[in-house]
Design a protein around this motif. Structure first.
Motif, short mmCIF file in Angstrom:
data_model
loop_
_atom_site.label_atom_id
_atom_site.label_comp_id
_atom_site.label_asym_id
_atom_site.label_seq_id
_atom_site.Cartn_x
_atom_site.Cartn_y
_atom_site.Cartn_z
N HIS A 1 36.61 37.51 37.25
CA HIS A 1 35.58 38.01 38.40
C HIS A 1 36.12 37.35 39.58
N SER A 2 35.66 37.94 40.58
CA SER A 2 36.07 37.34 42.13
C SER A 2 34.64 37.95 42.91
N GLU B 1 46.84 38.14 41.28
CA GLU B 1 45.78 38.39 40.17
C GLU B 1 44.91 39.64 40.47
N LEU B 2 44.60 40.45 39.73
CA LEU B 2 43.93 41.36 39.60
C LEU B 2 42.24 40.85 39.12
N THR B 3 41.40 41.39 40.02
CA THR B 3 40.10 40.94 40.00
C THR B 3 38.98 41.88 40.20
N ILE B 4 37.73 41.88 39.36
CA ILE B 4 36.62 42.82 39.69
C ILE B 4 35.33 41.80 40.17
N ASP B 5 34.40 42.46 40.61
CA ASP B 5 33.05 41.82 40.43
C ASP B 5 32.04 41.94 39.35
N TYR B 6 31.94 41.15 38.55
CA TYR B 6 31.35 41.55 37.23
C TYR B 6 29.80 42.11 37.42
N ASP B 7 29.17 41.58 38.76
CA ASP B 7 27.75 42.19 39.00
C ASP B 7 27.78 42.47 40.56
N PRO B 8 28.04 43.74 40.79
CA PRO B 8 28.20 43.91 42.18
C PRO B 8 26.84 43.81 42.92
N LYS B 9 25.71 44.34 42.36
CA LYS B 9 24.42 44.11 42.90
C LYS B 9 23.83 42.78 43.12
N ALA B 10 24.75 41.64 42.68
CA ALA B 10 24.28 40.43 42.91
C ALA B 10 24.68 39.82 44.33
N GLY B 11 25.84 40.42 44.85
CA GLY B 11 25.90 40.33 46.53
C GLY B 11 24.91 40.23 47.52
N GLU B 12 24.13 41.36 47.21
CA GLU B 12 23.09 41.47 48.14
C GLU B 12 21.74 40.71 47.78
N ALA C 1 23.08 32.61 34.55
CA ALA C 1 24.37 32.56 35.33
C ALA C 1 25.24 31.45 35.12
N ARG C 2 26.59 31.43 35.38
CA ARG C 2 27.40 30.64 35.26
C ARG C 2 28.20 30.27 36.66
N GLU C 3 28.55 29.14 36.59
CA GLU C 3 29.25 28.63 37.93
C GLU C 3 30.48 29.71 38.12
N CYS C 4 30.62 30.23 39.42
CA CYS C 4 31.84 30.92 39.90
C CYS C 4 32.81 30.18 40.46
N LYS C 5 34.07 30.33 39.89
CA LYS C 5 35.11 29.50 40.45
C LYS C 5 36.42 30.42 40.99
N CYS C 6 35.85 31.48 41.64
CA CYS C 6 36.71 32.19 42.41
C CYS C 6 37.37 31.57 43.38
N GLY C 7 36.65 30.73 44.28
CA GLY C 7 37.47 30.14 45.18
C GLY C 7 37.47 30.88 46.53
N THR C 8 36.66 32.02 46.91
CA THR C 8 36.92 32.86 47.86
C THR C 8 35.73 32.31 49.03
N GLY D 1 28.80 31.44 44.43
CA GLY D 1 28.44 30.00 43.71
C GLY D 1 28.22 30.26 42.15
N TRP D 2 27.72 31.69 41.85
CA TRP D 2 27.38 31.85 40.43
C TRP D 2 27.87 33.29 40.10
N VAL D 3 27.91 33.65 38.78
CA VAL D 3 28.22 34.91 38.53
C VAL D 3 27.52 35.16 37.19
N ARG D 4 26.80 36.25 37.13
CA ARG D 4 26.00 36.58 36.13
C ARG D 4 26.68 37.67 34.90
N VAL D 5 26.78 37.26 33.74
CA VAL D 5 27.44 38.05 32.78
C VAL D 5 26.56 38.49 31.71
#
Length: 466
Positions: A385-386, A422-433, A450-457, A462-466
């Motif tokens: 994820h990113s 590295e190839l990346t996708i957004d696991y939860d595109p709707k979470a950006g909004e 949700a879990r801590e996001c480590k993409c570093g962008t 700060g988090w990612v929902r899976v």
């Protein structure tokens, strides 16, 4: 000289004869040792003997590593001298007469290159025997090879690249047999000694397609009359004239129907939300070179599954990817949504819900499906994820109809991607909004589960929902 010393002397002579630095039989005295350090030591001692010829100190023999080899002629002359000396020793002083006075012979100074025979004693009384020296043996010849204290021969920086265990090689060979004509997939670890990614026991690699659960019908059970086909000649260039594009709602600004791909087979990103890309199918008359056959073809991008520093194992292409390039499709076990909701363990992070057509006004009997890539899947299951991804996921159909809600998931490059990025996708595109609204209210919160996001962008939420 005992038998052992003779054998050692013979070996040294043979070694000297094979050595290009030593010549045997040219000069009167030769050195039968090819060690450079010993050679310099012997030469220095001989120079000292020449400078101080009257020095009475014992001469060094260097543990018999220096041998004097006499030519045949010189050896014969010495033998005759020894015989004459022996005959004089056997004569008695009484036989010589009282008028004869024995005088000691003049001292013979030692030569740096030869040893003179022993002098005749001046008294009839026997001289004391020379002190017996302890027999010594030559030291064994040291090897010229130097032992290294550091035993590994592989540099630390190349350990992850070159150290391929048998387990890793076996896994790659097993996967290679299931690629079905697609480009290679290799495992690379340049970070630590982890050999392979974690895989559930019995994991099965599937490059294309789904493994359907028992309660999910096969596509072969679908009546062929439901698949809309085209009768284009070899290639499909005009979507308005292509019969399989009848259900498609992709149009240009003028309202004419268009394909989802360019003539170079790159995605044009004009797909309306909630719609699938409709590719030509097996019932169409066009061939595999049709521009509207992209995601269904074997992958032509070599992939590396590599160890990242912060996010476990990831995926990258070994060649650059153009914007709109379809990198591959997500595979796994096709299951019903009810079953997917029951899988709440580690498998949840590998589940994609096929919900592109779902809405609030759907009927209760609408069938919903998901894809689980935990026990079945391909390289796309390692895509991380990113919050600023370089790929997006789009639904594509070619062997089913959109109304069945069983599309394939195509991973498409949204920008130019350099090789080995590295190839990346957004696991939860709707979470950006959702994250933006939360920040605007000044109360950024992490949603439950949700879990801590480590993409570093820069725009990491700060988090990612899976």
């Amino acid at each position: 000289m005992d038998e052992w010393d003779k054998k050692q002397a013979k070996k040294r002579k043979q070694k000297a004869q094979r050595s290009p630095e030593v010549e045997i039989g040219v000069k009167e005295y030769q050195m039968a040792h090819d060690d450079r350090t010993m050679y310099e030591l012997v030469r220095g001692v001989r120079e000292l003997n020449e400078l101080y010829p009257k020095d009475r100190r014992p001469k060094l023999d260097f543990d018999r590593t220096v041998k004097r080899l006499r030519p045949v002629a010189a050896a014969a002359a010495v033998t005759a001298t020894e015989r004459a000396t022996a005959s004089r020793k056997s004569a008695s002083p009484q036989e010589a007469g009282p008028s004869v006075e024995l005088q000691p012979p003049p001292e013979i100074e030692p030569s740096p290159e030869a040893e003179a025979p022993p002098s005749v004693p001046s008294s009839p009384s026997p001289s004391p025997p020379p002190p017996r020296t302890r027999p010594t043996r030559p030291l064994p010849r040291r090897s010229n090879t130097r032992r290294s204290v550091y035993s590994p021969t592989i540099p630390d920086s190349d350990v992850g690249e070159t150290r391929q265990s048998e387990r890793r090689a076996t896994l790659q060979q097993k996967w290679a047999k299931r690629l079905n004509g697609s480009a290679s997939v290799t495992l690379v670890n340049e970070i630590n000694s982890e050999e392979t990614p974690y895989l559930v026991e019995g994991f099965r690699y599937i490059e294309r397609g789904y493994v359907r659960a028992e309660d999910v019908p096969l596509n072969s059970q679908l009546n062929a009359d439901y698949l809309v086909s085209c009768d284009c000649d070899d290639r499909c260039y005009e979507a308005e004239q292509c019969g399989c594009q009848g259900p498609s709602e992709m149009t240009d600004d003028a309202g004419y129907r268009i394909f989802a791909y360019t003539k170079d087979r790159l995605f044009n990103f004009q797909l309306p939300s909630g719609m699938e890309v409709i590719e030509c199918n097996e019932s169409c008359s066009c061939d595999a070179g049709c521009p509207n056959r992209v995601a269904q073809l074997p992958r032509d991008i070599p992939i590396e599954i590599f160890r990242t520093r912060e996010c476990g194992w990831g995926a990258r292409a070994t060649i650059p990817l153009r914007k709109g390039k379809v990198a591959g499709i997500y595979t796994g076990q096709l299951i019903r949504r009810e079953e997917a909701d029951r899988r709440i363990d580690e498998r949840r992070s590998y589940i994609f819900d096929l919900d592109f057509r779902e809405g609030a006004d759907d009927e209760e009997d609408t069938e919903r499906f998901s894809v689980d890539g935990h026990a079945y899947g391909n390289w796309t299951r390692f895509v991380n994820h990113s919050c600023e991804p370089n790929m997006r996921v789009f639904p594509v159909v070619w062997d089913t109809i959109p109304e069945l809600n069983q599309p394939y998931l195509a991973f498409v490059a949204t920008e130019y991607i350099p090789a080995r990025t590295e190839l990346t996708i957004d696991y939860d595109p709707k979470a950006g909004e959702e994250a933006r609204v939360s920040k605007q209210k000044g109360r950024p919160e992490t949603p439950p589960g949700a879990r801590e996001c480590k993409c570093g962008t820069d725009s990491c939420r700060g988090w990612v929902r899976v």
